[in-house]
Motif scaffolding. Structure first.
Motif, PDB file in Angstrom:
ATOM      1  N   ILE B 108     -30.027 -40.715  -9.735  1.00 14.44           N
ATOM      2  CA  ILE B 108     -30.129 -39.408 -10.170  1.00 14.44           C
ATOM      3  C   ILE B 108     -28.603 -39.119  -9.668  1.00 14.44           C
ATOM      4  O   ILE B 108     -28.010 -37.897  -9.987  1.00 14.44           O
ATOM      5  N   CYS B 186     -34.694 -48.449 -19.847  1.00 18.56           N
ATOM      6  CA  CYS B 186     -35.182 -47.797 -18.562  1.00 18.56           C
ATOM      7  C   CYS B 186     -35.495 -46.557 -18.720  1.00 18.56           C
ATOM      8  O   CYS B 186     -34.770 -45.938 -19.357  1.00 18.56           O
ATOM      9  N   ARG B 187     -36.500 -45.876 -17.604  1.00 25.24           N
ATOM     10  CA  ARG B 187     -36.458 -44.551 -17.111  1.00 25.24           C
ATOM     11  C   ARG B 187     -35.490 -44.156 -15.820  1.00 25.24           C
ATOM     12  O   ARG B 187     -35.020 -45.399 -14.794  1.00 25.24           O
ATOM     13  N   GLN B 188     -35.131 -42.885 -15.396  1.00 25.66           N
ATOM     14  CA  GLN B 188     -34.319 -42.594 -13.948  1.00 25.66           C
ATOM     15  C   GLN B 188     -35.002 -43.364 -12.926  1.00 25.66           C
ATOM     16  O   GLN B 188     -36.391 -42.381 -13.046  1.00 25.66           O
ATOM     17  N   LYS B 190     -36.685 -42.735  -9.669  1.00 28.20           N
ATOM     18  CA  LYS B 190     -36.628 -41.297  -8.952  1.00 28.20           C
ATOM     19  C   LYS B 190     -35.830 -41.613  -7.105  1.00 28.20           C
ATOM     20  O   LYS B 190     -36.520 -42.693  -6.777  1.00 28.20           O
ATOM     21  N   VAL B 237     -30.897 -45.776 -20.270  1.00 27.21           N
ATOM     22  CA  VAL B 237     -31.545 -44.967 -20.509  1.00 27.21           C
ATOM     23  C   VAL B 237     -31.265 -43.452 -21.058  1.00 27.21           C
ATOM     24  O   VAL B 237     -29.784 -43.548 -20.844  1.00 27.21           O
ATOM     25  N   PRO B 238     -32.133 -43.024 -21.719  1.00 24.07           N
ATOM     26  CA  PRO B 238     -31.361 -42.506 -22.967  1.00 24.07           C
ATOM     27  C   PRO B 238     -32.124 -40.594 -21.990  1.00 24.07           C
ATOM     28  O   PRO B 238     -33.128 -41.235 -21.469  1.00 24.07           O
ATOM     29  N   VAL B 239     -31.425 -40.522 -22.102  1.00 26.75           N
ATOM     30  CA  VAL B 239     -30.676 -38.536 -21.500  1.00 26.75           C
ATOM     31  C   VAL B 239     -31.036 -37.476 -22.438  1.00 26.75           C
ATOM     32  O   VAL B 239     -30.270 -37.214 -23.569  1.00 26.75           O
TER      33      VAL B 239
END
Lengths: 259, 259
Positions: B108, B186-188, B190, B237-239
């Motif tokens: 986050i 990766c993903r962000q 939570k 992380v691709p944003v």
């Protein structure tokens, strides 16, 4: 909806004395118990800024026997939400509403907007949240035509609850109440600001700049917020704060990262 | 990659004199022609803030015959990108890199980060962009172990190009070069910050607050950036900056919006 009156936190980015937040407070006072924690000065375009290198002050503005408790805060809209939850009301409110912003927060504006960042911060903390904006930058903008819509959207959210990790970005066209055609659920239009810097000289001869720009909508989809607003509808965009571009992960995994 | 040297814009949020940006400039100087436009003072946690109610100044720091042109700017990281493109280099660079941030921008934190907001702003303007951060808040953090990785990630992006409307958020664990296990897409995760306000009194007896807090990872998925970093990997992380919660649109359309 609960039998008890819901506890509603109201904030904004135009500052606690802006007509937009006064209109929002008036609508919320008919729905629930209202606590206002809002910036003591305009904080437009502060995005998701927080104050970590400076002190924060809160001033109680309302009198002790006023129905609505109001606090002004020296920080950003996101600071206001954090301080409200932790130090003022000391629990999660049932709802957080932000605005009504004087000016659009549709499309890419969501990312620069202090109004929407306050709503997103509430969402991160697990509080249902809505940001409201009117497409009129004027300090004397007329918020009367949109009050009944703010009321009905708020009641709907309180009754149904929002999907997890989603907040709402609601924008109103600058139209009379009868001219507004209804509400459309939309996606954020692909758009950007084409900057133009206004270059000037100080009286001492040093160059300085003002940031100005032109909004360019690159997206003519009829499912976008820009389309809805241009065609007389209120736009409601569900906004998330997982910024991962999930669709790009597979492609990036084909690259030669570890050679 | 183009035969010509790529033009690389370097910025950050810790300010132009931070060791992290000096390390990033050193790596980029081996790859392309470098222009630096970075804040003249620390701008951590400014998010996607822009300066619309104040003037902006740019100072050329480098000498005319220096290989690398460097400018300090009075604004936020996002202002730096806008000024660089419009007033300093007067065209889109081939790449924008931001950082190396002193401290994590994983999970986050991406939303509060000035470093990542500069990269996102470049992305909005159609410029391939990468934000780099090291999990070490120390001003004297050691950036040597990560230089070869920064170089290889940058070369990969220049060769392959990024997916449309996607920028990269790269975080490095605080490890020696040999201890780093590799790169993971990766993903962000939570997660959120549980705030604690440190309440104090001014010498005059008025209450004020410092924002502090504790990072709480609520997500134990092994495909997240937090997992990668905790297990010795570099997280990528691709944003995206389309914040629409597309998955929520269908559900919201079942509500009684227009009754």
């Amino acid at each position: 909806m609960k039998k008890d009156k819901p506890l509603i936190l109201v904030t904004n980015d135009d500052g606690i004395s802006a007509p937009g937040i006064r209109a929002l407070i008036a609508v919320m006072a008919e729905i629930g118990t209202v606590v206002v924690v809002a910036p003591d000065s305009p904080q437009s375009a502060t995005g998701h800024s927080i104050t970590i290198n400076d002190t924060l002050y809160i001033n109680k503005i309302s009198k002790d026997n006023d129905v609505i408790a109001e606090y002004s805060c020296s920080g950003t809209p996101v600071d206001c939400v954090k301080l409200a939850v932790n130090e003022v009301i000391k629990r999660k409110p049932d709802l957080c509403v932000s605005g009504v912003n004087h000016g659009s927060n549709s499309s890419i504006n969501v990312i620069y907007s202090g109004t929407m960042s306050a709503a997103v911060e509430a969402g991160i903390e697990g509080i249902p949240a809505i940001g409201f904006s009117l497409l009129d930058y004027d300090w004397n903008a007329d918020f009367e035509p949109i009050k009944s819509f703010i009321r009905s959207i708020t009641l709907e959210v309180l009754e149904k609850g929002l999907p997890e990790s989603v907040v709402l970005n609601v924008n109103f066209p600058k139209l009379g109440e009868k001219e507004i055609k209804g509400i459309k659920i939309c996606r954020q239009a692909k758009a950007l600001w084409m900057e133009k810097f206004d270059k000037r000289k100080t009286p001492q001869g040093r160059d300085y700049y003002w940031l100005t720009g032109e909004f360019v909508n690159q997206d003519h989809g009829e499912d976008t917020d820009e389309w809805a607003l241009a065609n007389g509808y209120i736009s409601v965009v569900p906004v998330q704060f997982d910024l991962t571009a999930h669709h790009a992960i597979q492609k990036l995994n084909t690259w030669n990262w570890n050679e």
